[in-house]
Design a protein around this motif. Structure first.
Motif, mmCIF file in Angstrom:
data_model
loop_
_atom_site.group_PDB
_atom_site.id
_atom_site.type_symbol
_atom_site.label_atom_id
_atom_site.label_comp_id
_atom_site.label_asym_id
_atom_site.label_seq_id
_atom_site.Cartn_x
_atom_site.Cartn_y
_atom_site.Cartn_z
ATOM 1 N N LYS A 193 0.818 -1.218 0.000
ATOM 2 C CA LYS A 193 0.000 0.000 0.000
ATOM 3 C C LYS A 193 0.852 1.270 0.000
ATOM 4 C CE LYS A 193 -4.192 -1.815 0.539
ATOM 5 N NZ LYS A 193 -5.373 -1.505 -0.318
ATOM 6 N N ASN A 194 2.158 1.094 0.114
ATOM 7 C CA ASN A 194 3.073 2.238 0.259
ATOM 8 C C ASN A 194 2.770 3.023 1.531
ATOM 9 O OD1 ASN A 194 5.331 3.697 -0.615
ATOM 10 N ND2 ASN A 194 4.060 5.232 -1.647
ATOM 11 N N PHE A 195 2.420 2.281 2.601
ATOM 12 C CA PHE A 195 2.195 2.874 3.912
ATOM 13 C C PHE A 195 3.470 2.784 4.743
ATOM 14 C CE2 PHE A 195 -2.624 1.657 3.911
ATOM 15 C CZ PHE A 195 -2.851 2.603 2.922
ATOM 16 N N HIS A 196 3.565 3.610 5.775
ATOM 17 C CA HIS A 196 4.753 3.651 6.632
ATOM 18 C C HIS A 196 4.485 2.880 7.923
ATOM 19 C CE1 HIS A 196 6.178 6.713 3.879
ATOM 20 N NE2 HIS A 196 5.122 7.467 4.148
ATOM 21 N N LEU A 197 5.241 1.817 8.156
ATOM 22 C CA LEU A 197 5.050 0.976 9.337
ATOM 23 C C LEU A 197 5.995 1.415 10.451
ATOM 24 C CD1 LEU A 197 3.805 -1.492 10.753
ATOM 25 C CD2 LEU A 197 5.549 -2.912 9.639
ATOM 26 N N ILE A 198 5.428 1.626 11.632
ATOM 27 C CA ILE A 198 6.212 1.968 12.826
ATOM 28 C C ILE A 198 5.998 0.879 13.864
ATOM 29 C CG2 ILE A 198 6.597 3.652 14.654
ATOM 30 C CD1 ILE A 198 4.663 4.838 11.695
ATOM 31 N N VAL A 199 7.078 0.369 14.433
ATOM 32 C CA VAL A 199 6.991 -0.717 15.411
ATOM 33 C C VAL A 199 7.676 -0.298 16.703
ATOM 34 C CG1 VAL A 199 7.490 -3.136 15.904
ATOM 35 C CG2 VAL A 199 6.981 -2.429 13.556
ATOM 36 N N ASP A 200 6.913 -0.331 17.798
ATOM 37 C CA ASP A 200 7.478 -0.066 19.122
ATOM 38 C C ASP A 200 8.052 -1.379 19.649
ATOM 39 O OD1 ASP A 200 7.813 0.216 21.942
ATOM 40 O OD2 ASP A 200 6.508 1.967 21.897
ATOM 41 N N GLU A 201 9.365 -1.388 19.856
ATOM 42 C CA GLU A 201 10.077 -2.605 20.256
ATOM 43 C C GLU A 201 10.448 -2.604 21.740
ATOM 44 O OE1 GLU A 201 10.966 -5.283 18.322
ATOM 45 O OE2 GLU A 201 11.852 -4.626 16.436
ATOM 46 N N ALA A 202 9.726 -1.828 22.545
ATOM 47 C CA ALA A 202 10.110 -1.655 23.948
ATOM 48 C C ALA A 202 10.355 -2.976 24.666
ATOM 49 C CB ALA A 202 9.042 -0.849 24.684
ATOM 50 N N HIS A 203 9.430 -3.926 24.519
ATOM 51 C CA HIS A 203 9.531 -5.180 25.269
ATOM 52 C C HIS A 203 10.228 -6.286 24.474
ATOM 53 C CE1 HIS A 203 7.135 -3.926 28.757
ATOM 54 N NE2 HIS A 203 6.495 -3.158 27.882
ATOM 55 N N ALA A 204 10.830 -5.915 23.359
ATOM 56 C CA ALA A 204 11.609 -6.877 22.567
ATOM 57 C C ALA A 204 13.075 -6.488 22.480
ATOM 58 C CB ALA A 204 11.025 -6.982 21.158
ATOM 59 N N THR A 205 13.388 -5.228 22.768
ATOM 60 C CA THR A 205 14.760 -4.740 22.668
ATOM 61 C C THR A 205 15.700 -5.565 23.539
ATOM 62 O OG1 THR A 205 13.912 -2.484 22.359
ATOM 63 C CG2 THR A 205 16.250 -2.716 22.896
ATOM 64 N N GLY A 206 16.772 -6.069 22.925
ATOM 65 C CA GLY A 206 17.785 -6.817 23.654
ATOM 66 C C GLY A 206 17.492 -8.284 23.818
ATOM 67 N N ILE A 207 16.254 -8.713 23.525
ATOM 68 C CA ILE A 207 15.850 -10.097 23.787
ATOM 69 C C ILE A 207 15.837 -10.946 22.526
ATOM 70 C CG2 ILE A 207 13.945 -11.540 24.621
ATOM 71 C CD1 ILE A 207 13.170 -9.258 26.488
ATOM 72 N N PHE A 208 15.349 -10.392 21.424
ATOM 73 C CA PHE A 208 15.227 -11.141 20.178
ATOM 74 C C PHE A 208 16.376 -10.790 19.230
ATOM 75 C CE2 PHE A 208 10.994 -10.766 21.954
ATOM 76 C CZ PHE A 208 10.479 -12.045 21.809
ATOM 77 N N GLY A 209 16.557 -11.621 18.212
ATOM 78 C CA GLY A 209 17.560 -11.329 17.199
ATOM 79 C C GLY A 209 18.963 -11.232 17.755
ATOM 80 N N GLU A 210 19.341 -12.168 18.624
ATOM 81 C CA GLU A 210 20.680 -12.202 19.227
ATOM 82 C C GLU A 210 21.005 -10.899 19.947
ATOM 83 O OE1 GLU A 210 23.025 -13.190 15.759
ATOM 84 O OE2 GLU A 210 22.937 -15.325 16.238
#
Length: 383
Positions: A193-210
């Motif tokens: 859709k050419n929309f802009h996605l924003i993701v709040d990673e507060a509770h994922a920061t440091g835990i996922f993706g090594e």
């Protein structure tokens, strides 16, 4: 002392009448199932020592920010930290804010413009909602983690206007349910859709993706317009950053009032962040695997104790026991406190009436014995 306004007295009385009056708590010497210190970094002596070494070696020695980042508060360590964050989280740039609240309010109050649309998950954090209220754009909420409802909403309210930008905002791990949206499907829909996605990673920061975040784990960095990462949870520090393009960083430096008109994080706070990230780089496998092990054990014990039906399904460090009614939730909190556990009741109006709960935050430092004992305490209360 001047008299207190009657309207405010009435609001406090109303909240007290439904057993929802907030007070500042005392934690005491209890087993921690409440804090956001998921990886235990806030209590690591090695990080404190590394921070002290950085400060001791710095020149000139200064412990106060002395001003906003656009005046005198932009310490050299800010640049070092932002370069490191961009590299670590696989982003073109990073801009540090004083808190996740400041980051969200700064972003949503300044980026979406008059005539633009913001579609937001109905359970996004209060800081996002407050930022949207301050925006000149129109905000529309969609059902929690429901892409089909978002599609219907978009068809209903959108008009084909080449000048209109559309922003879609969600969280990678929701703070009250501990669940996650289908970020892969959502990102593909936004791209189409050419929309802009924003993701709040507060509770994922440091835990996922090594030790990075969930967007990195899913390899969706190039599909997201902006990520908000915070340091007051798994990183065990304070502050936040917005990850995005160089153009976005330049724009925020010029228009995000929560960055422009506030004193910067102190050099000590920035040094602590540098030390925490360095520790995580060296020990991520150890601490993250221990957290994941505790999450699996918690879920397994729920099954064995026949408690699973009372909990919201979650594979994250946030596990929520639904116990409708503020009085009931507070009673169970008090029961577990007597048993030696710090577990917090989340009451309405923080959550919807009828969806009151106890929120368990699991940590890398919790023992299996502690997990089993707190769950047995719940079973004794319920039975």
């Amino acid at each position: 002392m001047a008299g207190f306004p009657k309207k405010l007295v009435q609001k406090l009385e109303k909240r007290a009448s439904i057993d929802a009056l907030r007070t500042l708590p005392e934690t005491g010497d209890l087993v921690d199932f409440s804090s956001n210190d998921y990886l235990g970094l806030a209590r690591r002596a090695e990080i404190l020592e590394a921070c002290s070494s950085l400060i001791e070696a710095s020149h000139p020695k200064i412990h106060g920010a002395t001003g906003s980042r656009l005046l005198t508060g932009n310490h050299a360590w800010h640049k070092t930290l932002e370069s490191m964050l961009a590299l670590h989280h696989k982003s073109e740039s990073a801009l540090v804010f004083n808190s996740g609240y400041d980051a969200n309010v700064g972003f949503f109050s300044s980026v979406p413009q008059r005539g633009d649309f913001i579609f937001y998950d109905e359970l996004v954090h209060a800081s996002i909602r407050d930022g949207i209220k301050m925006s000149d754009a129109k905000g529309y909420k969609f059902s929690h983690n429901n892409l089909a409802d978002l599609e219907i909403l978009e068809e209903r309210v959108s008009k084909r206007d080449a000048e209109r930008e559309v922003y879609v905002v969600t969280e990678s791990v929701f703070s009250m349910d501990g669940d996650s949206p289908n970020l892969d499907a959502l990102s593909k829909w936004c791209t189409s859709k050419n929309f802009h996605l924003i993701v709040d990673e507060a509770h994922a920061t440091g835990i996922f993706g090594e030790g990075r975040d969930l967007i990195c784990q899913l390899q969706l960095e190039n599909a997201v317009f902006a990520r908000i990462i915070t340091f007051g949870k798994a990183m065990g520090c304070h502050g936040a950053a917005i990850l995005g393009s160089n153009e976005l960083k330049t724009y925020l430096v010029n228009y995000a009032r929560s960055l422009i008109y506030t004193t910067a994080l102190s050099p000590h706070s920035v040094a602590m962040l540098l030390a925490s990230y360095q520790f995580l780089k060296e020990h991520s496998e150890e601490v993250i695997s221990k957290l994941q092990e505790n999450i699996r054990y918690f879920r397994n014990q729920l099954q064995k104790l026949h408690l699973e039906e009372h909990f919201i399904k979650s594979e994250s460090a946030i596990q929520c026991l639904l116990i409708p009614g503020n009085e009931q939730a507070k009673s169970l909190e008090a029961h577990l406190r007597q048993e030696g556990f710090n577990v917090r009741a989340i009451r309405s109006p923080t959550v919807k009436q009828g969806e009151e709960r106890l929120r368990f935050c699991l940590h890398a430092f919790n023992t299996k014995e502690e997990i089993l004992r707190v769950l047995q305490g719940i079973k004794n209360f319920i039975d």
